[in-house]
Write a protein that holds these residues in place. Structure first.
Motif, PDB file in Angstrom:
ATOM      1  N   VAL A 200       0.833  -1.198   0.000  1.00 56.44           N
ATOM      2  CA  VAL A 200       0.000   0.000   0.000  1.00 56.44           C
ATOM      3  C   VAL A 200       0.872   1.255   0.000  1.00 56.44           C
ATOM      4  N   LEU A 201       1.946   1.214   0.770  1.00 58.68           N
ATOM      5  CA  LEU A 201       2.886   2.348   0.807  1.00 58.68           C
ATOM      6  C   LEU A 201       3.416   2.618  -0.595  1.00 58.68           C
ATOM      7  N   SER A 202       3.854   1.563  -1.251  1.00 59.00           N
ATOM      8  CA  SER A 202       4.448   1.667  -2.578  1.00 59.00           C
ATOM      9  C   SER A 202       3.426   2.214  -3.589  1.00 59.00           C
ATOM     10  N   ARG A 203       2.204   1.700  -3.482  1.00 62.71           N
ATOM     11  CA  ARG A 203       1.133   2.144  -4.370  1.00 62.71           C
ATOM     12  C   ARG A 203       0.778   3.625  -4.142  1.00 62.71           C
ATOM     13  N   LYS A 204       0.635   4.008  -2.867  1.00 60.77           N
ATOM     14  CA  LYS A 204       0.273   5.402  -2.558  1.00 60.77           C
ATOM     15  C   LYS A 204       1.348   6.356  -3.064  1.00 60.77           C
TER      16      LYS A 204
ATOM     17  N   PRO B   7     -11.164   1.961  -2.788  1.00 57.91           N
ATOM     18  CA  PRO B   7     -11.283   1.876  -1.324  1.00 57.91           C
ATOM     19  C   PRO B   7     -10.014   1.284  -0.703  1.00 57.91           C
ATOM     20  N   GLU B   8      -9.652   1.824   0.441  1.00 64.52           N
ATOM     21  CA  GLU B   8      -8.437   1.378   1.154  1.00 64.52           C
ATOM     22  C   GLU B   8      -8.439  -0.135   1.430  1.00 64.52           C
ATOM     23  N   PRO B   9      -9.569  -0.736   1.868  1.00 67.51           N
ATOM     24  CA  PRO B   9      -9.545  -2.190   2.113  1.00 67.51           C
ATOM     25  C   PRO B   9      -9.218  -2.996   0.846  1.00 67.51           C
ATOM     26  N   THR B  10      -9.723  -2.545  -0.299  1.00 66.47           N
ATOM     27  CA  THR B  10      -9.384  -3.207  -1.566  1.00 66.47           C
ATOM     28  C   THR B  10      -7.875  -3.112  -1.800  1.00 66.47           C
ATOM     29  N   LEU B  11      -7.353  -1.919  -1.597  1.00 62.58           N
ATOM     30  CA  LEU B  11      -5.914  -1.685  -1.760  1.00 62.58           C
ATOM     31  C   LEU B  11      -5.112  -2.615  -0.853  1.00 62.58           C
ATOM     32  N   ARG B  12      -5.630  -2.891   0.334  1.00 70.09           N
ATOM     33  CA  ARG B  12      -4.904  -3.751   1.276  1.00 70.09           C
ATOM     34  C   ARG B  12      -5.033  -5.229   0.914  1.00 70.09           C
ATOM     35  N   ARG B  13      -6.137  -5.573   0.217  1.00 66.90           N
ATOM     36  CA  ARG B  13      -6.287  -6.987  -0.166  1.00 66.90           C
ATOM     37  C   ARG B  13      -5.522  -7.348  -1.431  1.00 66.90           C
ATOM     38  N   LEU B  14      -5.372  -6.393  -2.348  1.00 59.75           N
ATOM     39  CA  LEU B  14      -4.720  -6.717  -3.621  1.00 59.75           C
ATOM     40  C   LEU B  14      -3.323  -7.313  -3.441  1.00 59.75           C
ATOM     41  N   ASP B  69      -2.579 -13.490 -16.302  1.00 54.03           N
ATOM     42  CA  ASP B  69      -3.234 -12.208 -16.601  1.00 54.03           C
ATOM     43  C   ASP B  69      -3.547 -11.423 -15.331  1.00 54.03           C
ATOM     44  N   LEU B  70      -4.026 -12.163 -14.337  1.00 53.85           N
ATOM     45  CA  LEU B  70      -4.365 -11.493 -13.071  1.00 53.85           C
ATOM     46  C   LEU B  70      -3.123 -10.892 -12.427  1.00 53.85           C
ATOM     47  N   ILE B  71      -2.038 -11.639 -12.460  1.00 51.85           N
ATOM     48  CA  ILE B  71      -0.782 -11.137 -11.871  1.00 51.85           C
ATOM     49  C   ILE B  71      -0.366  -9.836 -12.550  1.00 51.85           C
ATOM     50  N   VAL B  72      -0.420  -9.841 -13.883  1.00 53.90           N
ATOM     51  CA  VAL B  72      -0.009  -8.648 -14.632  1.00 53.90           C
ATOM     52  C   VAL B  72      -0.961  -7.475 -14.342  1.00 53.90           C
ATOM     53  N   SER B  73      -2.277  -7.759 -14.285  1.00 51.48           N
ATOM     54  CA  SER B  73      -3.242  -6.683 -14.005  1.00 51.48           C
ATOM     55  C   SER B  73      -2.989  -6.039 -12.648  1.00 51.48           C
ATOM     56  N   ILE B  74      -2.760  -6.888 -11.638  1.00 51.65           N
ATOM     57  CA  ILE B  74      -2.535  -6.334 -10.293  1.00 51.65           C
ATOM     58  C   ILE B  74      -1.208  -5.572 -10.254  1.00 51.65           C
ATOM     59  N   GLU B  75      -0.200  -6.161 -10.868  1.00 48.43           N
ATOM     60  CA  GLU B  75       1.109  -5.508 -10.928  1.00 48.43           C
ATOM     61  C   GLU B  75       1.006  -4.120 -11.560  1.00 48.43           C
ATOM     62  N   ASN B  76       0.301  -4.057 -12.673  1.00 51.29           N
ATOM     63  CA  ASN B  76       0.132  -2.764 -13.354  1.00 51.29           C
ATOM     64  C   ASN B  76      -0.656  -1.798 -12.492  1.00 51.29           C
ATOM     65  N   PHE B  77      -1.755  -2.315 -11.917  1.00 48.05           N
ATOM     66  CA  PHE B  77      -2.601  -1.447 -11.119  1.00 48.05           C
ATOM     67  C   PHE B  77      -1.832  -0.884  -9.919  1.00 48.05           C
ATOM     68  N   LEU B  78      -1.070  -1.729  -9.263  1.00 48.24           N
ATOM     69  CA  LEU B  78      -0.349  -1.289  -8.067  1.00 48.24           C
ATOM     70  C   LEU B  78       0.954  -0.573  -8.414  1.00 48.24           C
ATOM     71  N   ASN B  79       1.256  -0.572  -9.698  1.00 48.01           N
ATOM     72  CA  ASN B  79       2.476   0.085 -10.174  1.00 48.01           C
ATOM     73  C   ASN B  79       3.727  -0.561  -9.609  1.00 48.01           C
ATOM     74  N   TRP B  80       3.664  -1.875  -9.431  1.00 47.06           N
ATOM     75  CA  TRP B  80       4.792  -2.562  -8.811  1.00 47.06           C
ATOM     76  C   TRP B  80       5.885  -2.929  -9.791  1.00 47.06           C
ATOM     77  N   ASN B  81       5.600  -2.749 -11.088  1.00 50.22           N
ATOM     78  CA  ASN B  81       6.686  -3.009 -12.036  1.00 50.22           C
ATOM     79  C   ASN B  81       7.740  -1.904 -11.981  1.00 50.22           C
ATOM     80  N   ASN B  82       7.377  -0.756 -11.369  1.00 48.60           N
ATOM     81  CA  ASN B  82       8.388   0.256 -11.094  1.00 48.60           C
ATOM     82  C   ASN B  82       8.882   0.089  -9.671  1.00 48.60           C
ATOM     83  N   VAL B  83      10.027  -0.537  -9.518  1.00 47.22           N
ATOM     84  CA  VAL B  83      10.539  -0.725  -8.162  1.00 47.22           C
ATOM     85  C   VAL B  83      11.096   0.592  -7.636  1.00 47.22           C
TER      86      VAL B  83
END
Lengths: 221, 221
Positions: A200-204, B7-14, B69-83
């Motif tokens: 969440v930190l990373s996302r925010k 919503p924050e809870p969604t963000l915490r579950r992803l 596909d789900l992994i890539v979607s979540i990764e993109n959404f959370l912007n985790w491909n940018n470390v």
């Protein structure tokens, strides 16, 4: 005040006070005021006074509390002088990390054994704690009357392992697996969502940076 | 859906879903249903569907989602491909433990250096990460545009160190110190109250055990 009626936020702050006071004692400080505690820990001083009052510790006006007295009061109130033995299941990175953290014993919890399903881990010693095969858990937990189970296993086996723990008499579970455990109401569960928290930190941060870019107008436009 | 309105809870579950899906992929599983995710992670399946919908991933009725596909979607959404690079301050037990936990990089955070005030720690390498003297923090953080600061220092210096971090351009702080940080509103703070959590668990267990004793009536009374 009856033990059960203490507000949960107070219960969550008392360990912080304790941790802080122990460090003051280590430095040789003898007296401390509620105002100073509040300032150092970011809690309003009236709240600090209320929190300390539940432990029965009496400060003196203008002088404050004896550090040693406060430590003993909190220790007694939290019942931390009775250390409870805990078993940890899942000796991966996070489990190993927790075994290396010495702070828990002060909070009344001692990890006396670790368990893992992987043959690669079994037989190792991590910070003096042996990693045992999962099959040994039930018998040892019952014989040693283990009250606390620490759950650092992958999400998909967490529910099953938690049920196994409860079936062996474990009354409280410290859950680091990123799932919501479904257990009988009388089982005490504390969740630490480490992985969600950093995610969440990373996302925010990425949203924050994008909004900075979006609102940055070139000086000449 | 706009990124900020999730919503924050969604963000915490992803992150939990992601962690779980990556493990399914490692095992070679190709398809997964929202119902199965819900069952394995203890979340109602309608909630799982809503959560996944924000990432834009479309499952097929009766078939479910492709895991990849789900992994890539979540990764993109959370912007985790940018470390994002992070600096950790406080290489004590907990700091060392975090350096040993490999899971963070998946969540888009890489700890690239650690800092400590103690001469005993400086110069060490922990899991390949160097421990540097505190004085090096400001210059390095500015030059490397460090966005995330991980705070594993004692409570009484945490506020001061956090302010130093923010002064050097850090935009997000992952706080493990047991205090409430007082920082400008635009700074993102995630708190992990590890010490309070285990303390509360231990305390609740002792209250629970006392109440068991109090209600235990001898059979012949």
């Amino acid at each position: 005040m009856r033990a059960e009626s203490v507000p949960e936020p107070t219960l969550r702050r008392l360990p912080s006070y304790y941790h802080y006071l122990v460090r003051l004692r280590e430095k040789g400080q003898e007296m401390i005021s509620a105002a100073q505690i509040g300032e150092d820990l970011g809690v309003h001083h009236t709240q600090v006074r209320k929190d300390l009052a539940v432990t029965g510790s009496q400060g003196k006006p203008k002088v404050g509390h004896r550090v040693e007295d406060l430590i003993v009061s909190i220790e007694n109130f939290l019942n931390w002088n009775n250390v409870t033995d805990a078993f940890l299941v899942g000796a991966g990175h996070l489990g190993t990390a927790l075994l290396g953290y010495a702070g828990f014993e002060r909070a009344g919890v001692k990890i006396v054994a670790a368990f893992d399903a992987s043959a690669k881990m079994v037989g190792k010693k991590i910070q003096g704690v042996s990693v045992l095969p999962m099959e040994k858990f039930p018998d040892l937990a019952r014989r040693m009357h283990i009250g606390i189970g620490i759950l650092t296993v992958p999400a998909e086996v967490a529910q099953e392992v938690a049920e196994m723990m409860v079936g062996c008499g474990v009354q409280a579970i410290w859950n680091f697996a990123p799932i919501v455990l479904d257990l009988p109401d009388e089982v005490i569960v504390e969740n630490v969502a480490l992985y969600s928290s950093i995610g969440v930190l990373s996302r925010k941060l990425s949203v924050h940076r994008k909004s900075l870019l979006a609102t940055a107008t070139p000086p000449n436009s």
